[in-house]
Design a protein around this motif. Structure first.
Motif, PDB file in Angstrom:
ATOM      1  N   ALA A   1       2.333  -8.056 -16.949  1.00  0.00           N
ATOM      2  CA  ALA A   1       2.733  -6.873 -16.036  1.00  0.00           C
ATOM      3  C   ALA A   1       4.163  -6.511 -16.562  1.00  0.00           C
ATOM      4  O   ALA A   1       5.112  -7.549 -16.265  1.00  0.00           O
ATOM      5  CB  ALA A   1       2.355  -7.076 -14.679  1.00  0.00           C
TER       6      ALA A   1
ATOM      7  N   ALA B   1      -0.965  -7.845 -11.764  1.00  0.00           N
ATOM      8  CA  ALA B   1      -0.677  -6.138 -11.832  1.00  0.00           C
ATOM      9  C   ALA B   1       0.640  -6.306 -10.633  1.00  0.00           C
ATOM     10  O   ALA B   1       0.653  -7.378  -9.873  1.00  0.00           O
ATOM     11  CB  ALA B   1      -1.666  -5.467 -11.416  1.00  0.00           C
ATOM     12  N   VAL B   2       1.401  -5.362 -10.806  1.00  0.00           N
ATOM     13  CA  VAL B   2       2.447  -5.261  -9.914  1.00  0.00           C
ATOM     14  C   VAL B   2       2.331  -3.709  -9.139  1.00  0.00           C
ATOM     15  O   VAL B   2       2.262  -2.760  -9.979  1.00  0.00           O
ATOM     16  CB  VAL B   2       4.031  -5.187 -10.699  1.00  0.00           C
ATOM     17  CG1 VAL B   2       5.024  -5.174  -9.505  1.00  0.00           C
ATOM     18  CG2 VAL B   2       4.070  -6.806 -10.941  1.00  0.00           C
ATOM     19  N   ARG B   3       2.700  -3.808  -7.735  1.00  0.00           N
ATOM     20  CA  ARG B   3       2.607  -2.305  -7.191  1.00  0.00           C
ATOM     21  C   ARG B   3       3.302  -2.643  -5.779  1.00  0.00           C
ATOM     22  O   ARG B   3       3.038  -3.361  -4.896  1.00  0.00           O
ATOM     23  CB  ARG B   3       1.130  -2.078  -6.811  1.00  0.00           C
ATOM     24  CG  ARG B   3       1.053  -0.836  -6.385  1.00  0.00           C
ATOM     25  CD  ARG B   3       0.999   0.319  -7.210  1.00  0.00           C
ATOM     26  NE  ARG B   3       0.340   1.538  -6.892  1.00  0.00           N
ATOM     27  CZ  ARG B   3       0.173   2.665  -7.657  1.00  0.00           C
ATOM     28  NH1 ARG B   3       0.088   2.666  -8.710  1.00  0.00           N
ATOM     29  NH2 ARG B   3      -0.222   3.892  -7.214  1.00  0.00           N
ATOM     30  N   ASP B   4       4.280  -1.782  -5.423  1.00  0.00           N
ATOM     31  CA  ASP B   4       4.988  -1.532  -4.306  1.00  0.00           C
ATOM     32  C   ASP B   4       5.154  -2.738  -3.492  1.00  0.00           C
ATOM     33  O   ASP B   4       5.049  -3.105  -2.397  1.00  0.00           O
ATOM     34  CB  ASP B   4       4.029  -0.667  -3.293  1.00  0.00           C
ATOM     35  CG  ASP B   4       3.443   0.621  -3.769  1.00  0.00           C
ATOM     36  OD1 ASP B   4       4.281   1.335  -4.312  1.00  0.00           O
ATOM     37  OD2 ASP B   4       2.622   1.142  -3.557  1.00  0.00           O
TER      38      ASP B   4
ATOM     39  N   TRP C   1       4.366  -5.997  -4.449  1.00  0.00           N
ATOM     40  CA  TRP C   1       3.348  -6.921  -4.382  1.00  0.00           C
ATOM     41  C   TRP C   1       2.839  -7.342  -5.789  1.00  0.00           C
ATOM     42  O   TRP C   1       3.008  -6.450  -6.678  1.00  0.00           O
ATOM     43  CB  TRP C   1       1.865  -6.425  -3.706  1.00  0.00           C
ATOM     44  CG  TRP C   1       2.227  -6.107  -2.375  1.00  0.00           C
ATOM     45  CD1 TRP C   1       2.298  -4.852  -1.829  1.00  0.00           C
ATOM     46  CD2 TRP C   1       1.759  -6.960  -1.181  1.00  0.00           C
ATOM     47  NE1 TRP C   1       2.058  -4.789  -0.347  1.00  0.00           N
ATOM     48  CE2 TRP C   1       1.689  -6.231   0.042  1.00  0.00           C
ATOM     49  CE3 TRP C   1       1.526  -8.381  -1.142  1.00  0.00           C
ATOM     50  CZ2 TRP C   1       1.765  -6.771   1.242  1.00  0.00           C
ATOM     51  CZ3 TRP C   1       1.179  -8.947   0.055  1.00  0.00           C
ATOM     52  CH2 TRP C   1       1.512  -8.239   1.233  1.00  0.00           C
TER      53      TRP C   1
ATOM     54  N   TYR D   1      -0.391  -8.864  -7.678  1.00  0.00           N
ATOM     55  CA  TYR D   1      -1.595  -8.976  -7.576  1.00  0.00           C
ATOM     56  C   TYR D   1      -1.972  -9.813  -8.658  1.00  0.00           C
ATOM     57  O   TYR D   1      -1.654  -9.804  -9.582  1.00  0.00           O
ATOM     58  CB  TYR D   1      -2.576  -7.707  -7.665  1.00  0.00           C
ATOM     59  CG  TYR D   1      -2.166  -6.693  -6.339  1.00  0.00           C
ATOM     60  CD1 TYR D   1      -3.276  -6.495  -5.644  1.00  0.00           C
ATOM     61  CD2 TYR D   1      -1.039  -6.076  -6.367  1.00  0.00           C
ATOM     62  CE1 TYR D   1      -3.176  -5.647  -4.496  1.00  0.00           C
ATOM     63  CE2 TYR D   1      -0.774  -5.128  -5.274  1.00  0.00           C
ATOM     64  CZ  TYR D   1      -1.931  -5.047  -4.184  1.00  0.00           C
ATOM     65  OH  TYR D   1      -1.768  -4.190  -3.247  1.00  0.00           O
TER      66      TYR D   1
ATOM     67  N   ARG E   1      -3.038 -11.000  -3.472  1.00  0.00           N
ATOM     68  CA  ARG E   1      -1.539 -10.425  -3.699  1.00  0.00           C
ATOM     69  C   ARG E   1      -0.500 -11.214  -2.854  1.00  0.00           C
ATOM     70  O   ARG E   1      -0.865 -12.101  -2.008  1.00  0.00           O
ATOM     71  CB  ARG E   1      -1.703  -8.941  -3.138  1.00  0.00           C
ATOM     72  CG  ARG E   1      -1.925  -8.644  -1.646  1.00  0.00           C
ATOM     73  CD  ARG E   1      -1.717  -7.278  -1.583  1.00  0.00           C
ATOM     74  NE  ARG E   1      -1.984  -6.893  -0.112  1.00  0.00           N
ATOM     75  CZ  ARG E   1      -1.849  -5.758   0.535  1.00  0.00           C
ATOM     76  NH1 ARG E   1      -1.822  -4.737  -0.316  1.00  0.00           N
ATOM     77  NH2 ARG E   1      -2.226  -5.506   1.764  1.00  0.00           N
TER      78      ARG E   1
ATOM     79  N   PHE F   1      -3.592  -0.903 -12.163  1.00  0.00           N
ATOM     80  CA  PHE F   1      -3.854  -0.049 -10.976  1.00  0.00           C
ATOM     81  C   PHE F   1      -3.803   1.401 -12.111  1.00  0.00           C
ATOM     82  O   PHE F   1      -3.187   1.451 -13.213  1.00  0.00           O
ATOM     83  CB  PHE F   1      -2.424   0.167 -10.523  1.00  0.00           C
ATOM     84  CG  PHE F   1      -2.456  -0.645  -9.053  1.00  0.00           C
ATOM     85  CD1 PHE F   1      -3.021  -0.198  -8.134  1.00  0.00           C
ATOM     86  CD2 PHE F   1      -2.237  -2.050  -9.121  1.00  0.00           C
ATOM     87  CE1 PHE F   1      -3.216  -1.151  -6.858  1.00  0.00           C
ATOM     88  CE2 PHE F   1      -2.098  -2.789  -8.199  1.00  0.00           C
ATOM     89  CZ  PHE F   1      -2.517  -2.484  -6.938  1.00  0.00           C
TER      90      PHE F   1
ATOM     91  N   GLY G   1      -4.025   5.466  -8.229  1.00  0.00           N
ATOM     92  CA  GLY G   1      -3.380   4.542  -7.484  1.00  0.00           C
ATOM     93  C   GLY G   1      -4.528   3.616  -6.891  1.00  0.00           C
ATOM     94  O   GLY G   1      -3.982   2.722  -6.156  1.00  0.00           O
TER      95      GLY G   1
ATOM     96  N   LEU H   1      -6.939   0.090  -7.486  1.00  0.00           N
ATOM     97  CA  LEU H   1      -6.898  -1.197  -8.422  1.00  0.00           C
ATOM     98  C   LEU H   1      -8.435  -1.600  -9.070  1.00  0.00           C
ATOM     99  O   LEU H   1      -9.261  -1.176  -8.470  1.00  0.00           O
ATOM    100  CB  LEU H   1      -6.582  -2.287  -7.601  1.00  0.00           C
ATOM    101  CG  LEU H   1      -6.358  -3.879  -8.186  1.00  0.00           C
ATOM    102  CD1 LEU H   1      -5.579  -3.824  -9.126  1.00  0.00           C
ATOM    103  CD2 LEU H   1      -6.516  -4.738  -6.985  1.00  0.00           C
TER     104      LEU H   1
ATOM    105  N   PRO I   1      -5.728  -0.714  -2.906  1.00  0.00           N
ATOM    106  CA  PRO I   1      -4.725  -1.872  -2.812  1.00  0.00           C
ATOM    107  C   PRO I   1      -5.465  -3.023  -1.838  1.00  0.00           C
ATOM    108  O   PRO I   1      -4.864  -4.062  -2.235  1.00  0.00           O
ATOM    109  CB  PRO I   1      -3.539  -1.276  -2.544  1.00  0.00           C
ATOM    110  CG  PRO I   1      -3.770   0.238  -2.929  1.00  0.00           C
ATOM    111  CD  PRO I   1      -4.848   0.545  -2.710  1.00  0.00           C
TER     112      PRO I   1
END
Length: 376
Positions: A73, A121-124, A126, A128, A141, A175, A179, A181, A209
């Motif tokens: 990621a 995975a990477v988001r905000d 976090w 995952y 996460r 993602f 938005g 997952l 998420p």
């Protein structure tokens, strides 16, 4: 090992070896190095011709010495996060220099067979991860600030109860442009799970998420998005927002599918194209010795698919009518088994992860690697 370690230019299937000094292996150890270094310098700029439309050029090796790499990621700022299936670790890789920063072992991972620490995975803020635990496959996460010296926090469950097995554990997460997952799962060798809409095995899942069923899912109250899958390990979206997925066949056909919500993709009733009512045929298919597809990415008008047993990178050109041309194969036999491919933010380059240390390959000095590809 029977595979070349020379950098190559590929355009329309033609291979031109790069003899310029700027295309040498990065410093810190080449193909003949006696041991795999923990990091390597970014390759020098190449004097090779620009990449032809529909072609790909290996610009160099970003880093070497990875063990059983699986998920990849991009972090904010462009660095990479790679998971090790069997070592249970996360590693940060500097996208410019290739320097590796170990981030530690993810608690609760129980590797075995095709299970372990799989997609990331990477988001905000976090990270995952899709992982195999003692009882199931699950998505967790972890808080991760991303600064120098930061380490991921304790895992928090997002979705549990995905069936686990010695094989067919799926594992890719990503993602989508909405938005939400998404996760690709396998049927663990229990083929009936793929057609059972009450099971999370043999499916593509779509969730918030936090792990709740996403709004608009085809089956109310369920995270199931599509079913009838054998083992999904690749997820990618094109600019039109269409979801594509790669899928392992059994003995005859591997598949690239265009995913529509609520559709049945046939397994175990159908493998490959059948034209049978009630089942959705793949957009492209390959004999299993030419593919065994894992990760996919979209870049420059095509889906790029990493092949394990097939030991090559497939390019499938797309158009508004699903597919605009025949698949093209690149890097055949050059780097062995290929596990994961990831497009950079601008789509001009790909990161490609080899998979020789996954117990099924023939690892050589420096394996496994992350390659830097330019595509046209």
């Amino acid at each position: 090992m029977g595979r070349s370690r020379e950098r190559a230019v590929l355009a329309g299937g033609a291979v031109v070896l790069l003899l310029a000094a700027g295309c040498a292996a990065p410093s810190g150890g080449g193909a003949g190095a006696s041991s795999a270094p923990p990091s390597s310098s970014a390759p020098a700029a190449s004097s090779a011709p620009s990449v032809a439309p529909g072609g790909a050029r290996v610009a160099g090796v970003l880093t070497r010495g990875l063990k059983s790499p699986w998920g990849l990621a991009e972090l904010p700022g462009g660095d990479l996060l790679v998971s090790s299936r069997d070592e249970r670790t996360l590693t940060r890789v500097d996208a410019r220099t290739g320097r590796q920063t170990p981030l530690g072992v993810v608690p609760g991972v129980v590797p075995g067979g095709e299970g372990g620490l799989l997609g990331v995975a990477v988001r905000d803020g976090w990270v995952y991860a899709y992982l195999t635990s003692a009882t199931d496959n699950r998505i967790v996460r972890m808080r991760y600030g991303g600064g120098a010296g930061d380490r991921p926090g304790a895992p928090e469950p997002v979705l549990t109860g995905i069936p686990k097995g010695f094989t067919h554990d799926g594992g890719r997460i990503a993602f989508g442009p909405d938005g939400m997952l998404y996760a690709g799962t396998g049927e663990t060798g229990r083929t009936g799970l793929a057609q059972d809409k009450g099971s999370l095995g043999g499916k593509i899942l779509r969730m918030t998420p936090e792990g709740r069923p996403a709004p608009g899912n085809p089956f109310p109250g369920s995270v199931v998005y599509s079913y009838g899958h054998r083992n999904v390990q690749g997820l990618a979206w094109d600019p039109a927002g269409r979801l594509w997925a790669s899928e392992f066949g059994q003995n005859t056909w591997d598949e690239l599918n265009l995913i529509r919500p609520g559709r049945n993709y046939g397994w175990p009733v159908v493998e490959g194209r059948a034209g049978r009512a009630g089942y959705t045929d793949p957009v492209a298919q390959w004999p299993t010795d030419q593919a065994s597809p894992s990760g996919i990415a979209y870049a420059r008008g095509a889906v790029w698919m990493a092949a394990l047993r097939g030991a090559r990178l497939w390019r499938v050109p797309l158009s508004g009518a699903e597919r605009s041309g025949e698949p093209q194969a690149f890097l055949t036999g050059e780097y062995g088994r290929l596990r994961t491919v990831l497009a950079t933010g601008d789509g001009s380059r790909l990161w490609l992860v080899t998979s020789e240390t996954d117990t099924r390959g023939t690892p050589g000095p420096g394996d496994d690697e992350i390659l830097r590809l330019e595509v046209g």
